[in-house]
Write a protein that holds these residues in place. Structure first.
Motif, mmCIF file in Angstrom:
data_model
loop_
_atom_site.group_PDB
_atom_site.id
_atom_site.type_symbol
_atom_site.label_atom_id
_atom_site.label_comp_id
_atom_site.label_asym_id
_atom_site.label_seq_id
_atom_site.Cartn_x
_atom_site.Cartn_y
_atom_site.Cartn_z
ATOM 1 N N TYR A 137 49.753 36.187 -10.852
ATOM 2 C CA TYR A 137 50.645 35.332 -11.631
ATOM 3 C C TYR A 137 52.081 35.739 -11.391
ATOM 4 O O TYR A 137 52.389 36.916 -11.172
ATOM 5 C CB TYR A 137 50.318 35.414 -13.123
ATOM 6 N N LEU A 138 52.962 34.751 -11.430
ATOM 7 C CA LEU A 138 54.386 35.013 -11.286
ATOM 8 C C LEU A 138 54.893 35.662 -12.584
ATOM 9 O O LEU A 138 54.545 35.206 -13.674
ATOM 10 C CB LEU A 138 55.128 33.703 -11.018
ATOM 11 N N ASP A 166 59.660 38.462 -4.690
ATOM 12 C CA ASP A 166 58.726 38.920 -3.665
ATOM 13 C C ASP A 166 58.412 37.772 -2.719
ATOM 14 O O ASP A 166 58.220 36.631 -3.151
ATOM 15 C CB ASP A 166 57.420 39.419 -4.298
ATOM 16 N N LYS A 167 58.327 38.063 -1.449
ATOM 17 C CA LYS A 167 58.015 37.021 -0.478
ATOM 18 C C LYS A 167 56.503 36.832 -0.397
ATOM 19 O O LYS A 167 55.754 37.778 -0.235
ATOM 20 C CB LYS A 167 58.578 37.384 0.900
ATOM 21 N N LEU A 203 57.017 23.119 -5.447
ATOM 22 C CA LEU A 203 55.680 22.525 -5.547
ATOM 23 C C LEU A 203 54.933 22.616 -4.229
ATOM 24 O O LEU A 203 53.704 22.511 -4.192
ATOM 25 C CB LEU A 203 55.797 21.070 -6.002
ATOM 26 N N SER A 204 55.654 22.846 -3.139
ATOM 27 C CA SER A 204 55.014 22.998 -1.826
ATOM 28 C C SER A 204 54.156 24.246 -1.759
ATOM 29 O O SER A 204 53.287 24.360 -0.896
ATOM 30 C CB SER A 204 56.078 23.047 -0.721
ATOM 31 N N TRP A 205 54.395 25.208 -2.679
ATOM 32 C CA TRP A 205 53.552 26.401 -2.705
ATOM 33 C C TRP A 205 52.091 26.044 -2.926
ATOM 34 O O TRP A 205 51.199 26.747 -2.460
ATOM 35 C CB TRP A 205 54.003 27.328 -3.832
ATOM 36 N N PRO A 216 49.513 35.284 -1.995
ATOM 37 C CA PRO A 216 50.220 36.178 -2.923
ATOM 38 C C PRO A 216 49.974 37.659 -2.653
ATOM 39 O O PRO A 216 50.853 38.478 -2.838
ATOM 40 C CB PRO A 216 49.673 35.768 -4.296
ATOM 41 N N VAL A 217 48.758 38.021 -2.256
ATOM 42 C CA VAL A 217 48.424 39.423 -1.964
ATOM 43 C C VAL A 217 47.576 39.483 -0.702
ATOM 44 O O VAL A 217 46.933 38.505 -0.313
ATOM 45 C CB VAL A 217 47.656 40.080 -3.137
ATOM 46 N N LYS A 218 47.555 40.649 -0.085
ATOM 47 C CA LYS A 218 46.793 40.832 1.145
ATOM 48 C C LYS A 218 45.313 41.023 0.820
ATOM 49 O O LYS A 218 44.823 42.146 0.704
ATOM 50 C CB LYS A 218 47.318 42.045 1.912
#
Length: 891
Positions: A137-138, A166-167, A203-205, A216-218
């Motif tokens: 979550y952001l 964070d990218k 919204l493109s995310w 979001p995470v590896k």
């Protein structure tokens, strides 16, 4: 100049097009929102306001139709069921999608929708053979999103916070080929629009994360997206035909203002079969056995997850909400007969209708207000506000109509948000303050560390209170937000408020000017700044050349009690042995000069020279209060005319006489005679629950006539118990519990005449007409007035004794808007609270709260004018940080 900057011409020249719905706004406001006359409502991100026609259409519908429980099969129930299904269609239509792609599940609000997602998502817990799920979550998310981690933790699923800066990772850069086909479900949640700053996240995310372009995470697996749209959809169109998130929670009062307590979860039908549910409520089962573990859910996704009977009347109100919104902001448009593909061909904005107009309208107001705020500077060049934003308010696609900021003084120090809110309320401006249920954003923008949050909690600060500064650092901020019915006048009024409260009226060189397209700054004289450091009031200034004298009229005096001198002397001796050392002085002793009680909360004072005290404070002090038709306490904040009502107590006749100009006097018995006919109910004073009983129709009619609104007089029941027992830390009192009357915080409020005199010298030059000492005293609505040699020395006391009575100092009283009301006329003076703040160095403390420590004595406790006051210093004589908010003054 300020006049030019705040003109409508400057607004038109500096803001984007799209304001006012083609000139229809004024008519809209007059027809639909007449209740906003004189009010500037700027908390649309909290809740927008409903138009009158929505309420009328809804109530007309209910009057003309019979709606039964939709789970029944009769005619009225079938009508309800069909109407609900129609509303589901309208919701999907509003978001540019169909039932082929999405299902609408009704909930009690956005929070309930988020909780439902956390409960039914197909998590894979840690410890299984399969790779475990992740909930990301952001950090710029509402509390209700962050709170989902409590449920995921109970399912042994790891939560991962992602900071906005964070990218998001590119999957192709790290994911091994052999893990490309992993199907472990993960969930990423982010807000379409930050409810803190109004930042719109891309919204493109949605598609980028679902397709694997971003991650979001590896960790390998299949990502699903929860788009928290509650803030976004209140003022912007959302096209789910293009941006197909898997879960979209919403609250309808953010869009329509009514009904509240109703939300929905829009679920992408592609994930719906994967959702798991253990509990089943009424209406969700196709079949089940009561004696065996057998349950078969209904086929419909909505019915499967809507436990119990939905709030069907509120859902019916939504139908009228959509009708009215489209009618008010734009005609029903062609999009209804167009497919998603056709919309994409013709262009999205052509099918956005009213919501696109709302987006442009509200952004124009936010852009203008932000531009002016960012321009305002003091004469020394320091900014007037500190803005918290990620954008320059130039594009409505990346910025919503929310402005978040803190007000600064000319030295750059933050003025607490509570102080700003109090001042705004004097101008009938409604804003929101605090952290807005978004601690992550609050920390990010205000630079509050995790350690700071924990230290602030230890210092007594919790979410929702008004402890706005700790160690000089802000704990929150101020937020204004615009809605579809907001106007240029709303923005103008707010900006004028900021200018009026930050600059002196004599300052004609407010440092900004305007052009047709741009707002710029220019130098201003450096000798007109409103707050000067030399104006701050010293807490230890000595006054020797003036005395306060007061001669109450004989009709206001009550006499008849005496305390044995020997007992008083013995008590003083005991106190002096065990308490903190007394203040040493060789001059005149401190004495009580005035005693006031307020039989009816927020009504006029009744002055006495002697008065009995009990375990609730002065006898009959705030035993009664006026409530509205909903049983809610009315104070001078809502109804200044209360100060014109004069109650007095006649102990011999055992009555309270109530008088007001133009009204025949009315009397109320002091006897606590609660018969069977009395209506007993619970009320709330501040956050305290109290049991009360009604004083009857005769008094209700008297108060309703005088105040011009339906109201009643109620009295505290004699059997009220306070939740908290206050004990003397020195151990001198009996084991008698101390309770409160209808006060908000403590039994007594004490002020010092020397402090009044010192304050008068600082406040008077800022006011049109100087205030008399008597008027100042009445504004602060104290119970006890004393004459101490030094101003504000009372803030250093830990305990005091007055005659035979012992009191513990609870803390300082943080003043509210009531001190701006002339207690003789009921008129408001907006500048008074600000003047107090300026004089006291941004604080609004004045007076101290006391709790009485009852004596173990058979003699009645009496408080008398002329009694000597013996104070005991705090062990640490530094003035403590106030822990009381504006709702906690005596009223």
């Amino acid at each position: 100049m300020a006049e030019e900057l705040l003109s409508f011409r400057a607004f038109q020249g500096s803001c984007p097009a799209g304001y006012g719905y083609g000139g229809e706004l004024r008519g809209l406001r007059e027809r639909e929102f007449p209740r906003l006359r004189g009010i500037t409502y700027l908390d649309h991100a909290g809740s927008t306001l409903f138009p009158e026609s929505l309420l009328k259409a809804f109530t007309d519908d209910l009057r003309n139709n019979v709606y039964g429980n939709p789970h029944s099969q009769n005619i009225s129930s079938k009508l309800t069921y069909d109407t609900i299904e129609h509303v589901r269609y309208r919701i999907l239509q509003h978001f540019h999608t169909t039932s082929e792609d999405y299902t609408v599940i009704f909930t009690s609000g956005c929070t309930a929708a988020l909780k439902l997602v956390a409960e039914v998502f197909p998590w894979v817990p840690e410890g299984t053979e399969q790779l475990s799920s992740r909930f990301c979550y952001l950090t710029d998310s509402h509390t209700s999103v962050v709170g989902m981690r409590g449920i995921t933790a109970s399912m042994n699923v790891l939560s991962v916070p992602v900071k906005p800066k964070d990218k998001l990772l590119l999957e192709k850069d790290w994911l091994p080929d052999e893990e490309q086909n992993c199907t472990t479900p993960h969930l990423f949640s982010y807000p379409a629009q930050s409810n803190f700053s109004g930042t719109k996240y891309p919204l493109s995310w949605i598609q980028d994360i679902k397709s694997g372009k971003l991650c979001p995470v590896k960790i390998p697996g299949k990502w699903f997206v929860l788009l928290d749209a509650a803030s976004y959809v209140s003022s912007s169109p959302l096209d789910l035909g293009v941006h197909q998130a898997d879960f979209i929670p919403i609250s309808f009062y953010k869009i329509f203002g009514f009904p509240t307590g109703l939300g929905a979860l829009l679920v992408n039908n592609r994930i719906a079969p994967l959702l798991r549910k253990t509990y089943f409520g009424g209406g969700t089962a196709a079949a089940y056995l009561a004696g065996e573990d057998f349950y078969f859910p209904k086929k419909s996704i909505a019915e499967r997850f809507e436990d119990g009977t939905v709030s069907f009347l509120d859902i019916i109100a939504l139908k009228h909400g959509f009708d009215i919104l489209e009618k008010l902001t734009g005609d029903r448009i062609t999009r209804r007969c167009c497919s998603v593909g056709r919309r994409k061909t013709l262009g999205y904005k052509a099918f956005s209708g009213g919501m696109e107009k709302i987006k442009q309208h509200t952004f124009a107001l936010a852009h203008y207000t932000y531009t002016v705020l960012s321009t305002l500077k003091y004469a020394n060049g320091a900014p007037v506000v500190r803005l918290y934003n990620d954008t320059d308010f130039s594009n409505p696609d990346v910025q919503g109509p929310i402005i978040n900021f803190n007000v600064l003084d000319e030295s750059g120090e933050v003025i607490g948000f509570s102080q700003v809110e109090k001042m705004a309320s004097l101008y009938n401006i409604h804003v929101r303050t605090g952290c807005f249920c978004n601690t992550g954003a609050c920390q990010m923008y205000l630079g509050i560390s995790d350690e700071d949050i924990q230290k602030n909690l230890q210092a007594g600060h919790v979410c929702g209170d008004d402890i706005d500064l700790i160690d000089g650092r802000p704990t929150g901020s101020v937020r204004i937000s615009f809605g579809y019915m907001s106007s240029f006048e709303d923005a103008q009024t707010f900006l004028k408020f900021i200018i009026a409260t930050r600059f002196s009226k004599s300052d004609t060189g407010i440092p900004f000017q305007s052009s047709a397209t741009q707002l710029t700054t220019e130098p201003a004289p450096d000798d007109h700044s409103y707050f000067n450091s030399t104006d701050k009031l010293s807490p230890r200034t000595h006054i020797t050349d003036r005395k306060h004298r007061n001669n109450p009229s004989e009709t206001e005096r009550t006499v008849g009690w005496q305390t044995l001198e020997s007992e008083s002397e013995s008590i003083r001796a005991a106190l002096s042995e065990v308490a903190v050392p007394k203040i040493k002085r060789g001059g005149k002793p401190i004495t009580v000069t005035n005693i006031y009680l307020y039989p009816i909360k927020s009504c006029s004072a009744f002055e006495v020279t002697e008065w009995p005290v009990g375990n609730r404070g002065l006898l009959y002090d705030r035993n009664w209060m006026v409530v509205n038709q909903n049983g809610v306490c009315i104070t001078q904040k809502q109804e200044p005319k209360l100060c014109l009502i004069n109650p007095s107590i006649d102990l011999k006749q055992k009555i309270m006489v109530i008088q007001a100009e133009g009204m025949d006097p009315i009397s109320v018995s002091l006897e606590e005679n609660i018969g069977k006919e009395a209506v007993i109910f619970e009320s709330k004073v501040c956050s305290h629950r109290v049991k009360t009983y009604d004083c009857g129709e005769r008094t209700a009619g008297w108060f309703s006539t005088f105040l011009g609104r339906p109201c009643r007089l109620i009295r505290q029941s004699p059997d009220r118990k306070n939740d908290t027992q206050h004990k003397n830390t020195k151990g001198l009192t009996c084991a008698t519990s101390i309770s409160l009357s209808l006060v908000n915080e403590a039994q007594y409020l004490l002020i010092n005449a020397a402090s009044i005199l010192q304050l008068k010298e600082h406040v008077s030059p800022r006011l049109k007409e100087p205030l008399e000492i008597e008027e100042l005293i009445r504004r602060f609505r104290a119970n006890i007035v004393i004459s101490a040699p030094e101003s504000f020395e009372e803030e250093e006391w830990a305990e005091i004794s007055i005659g035979s009575l012992q009191f513990q100092v609870v803390g300082p009283c943080t003043r509210c808007q009531v001190i701006c009301i002339d207690q003789q006329s009921g008129e408001r003076n907006k500048e008074f609270l600000q003047s107090l703040s300026a004089a006291r160095g941004k604080k609004t403390n004045f007076g101290i709260y006391l709790m009485n420590q009852p004596l173990c004595s058979s003699f009645p406790d009496i408080l008398s004018v002329g009694s000597e006051v013996l104070p005991m210093l705090k062990e640490n004589t530094e003035i403590q940080h106030p822990t009381f908010n504006e709702e906690k003054c005596s009223g």
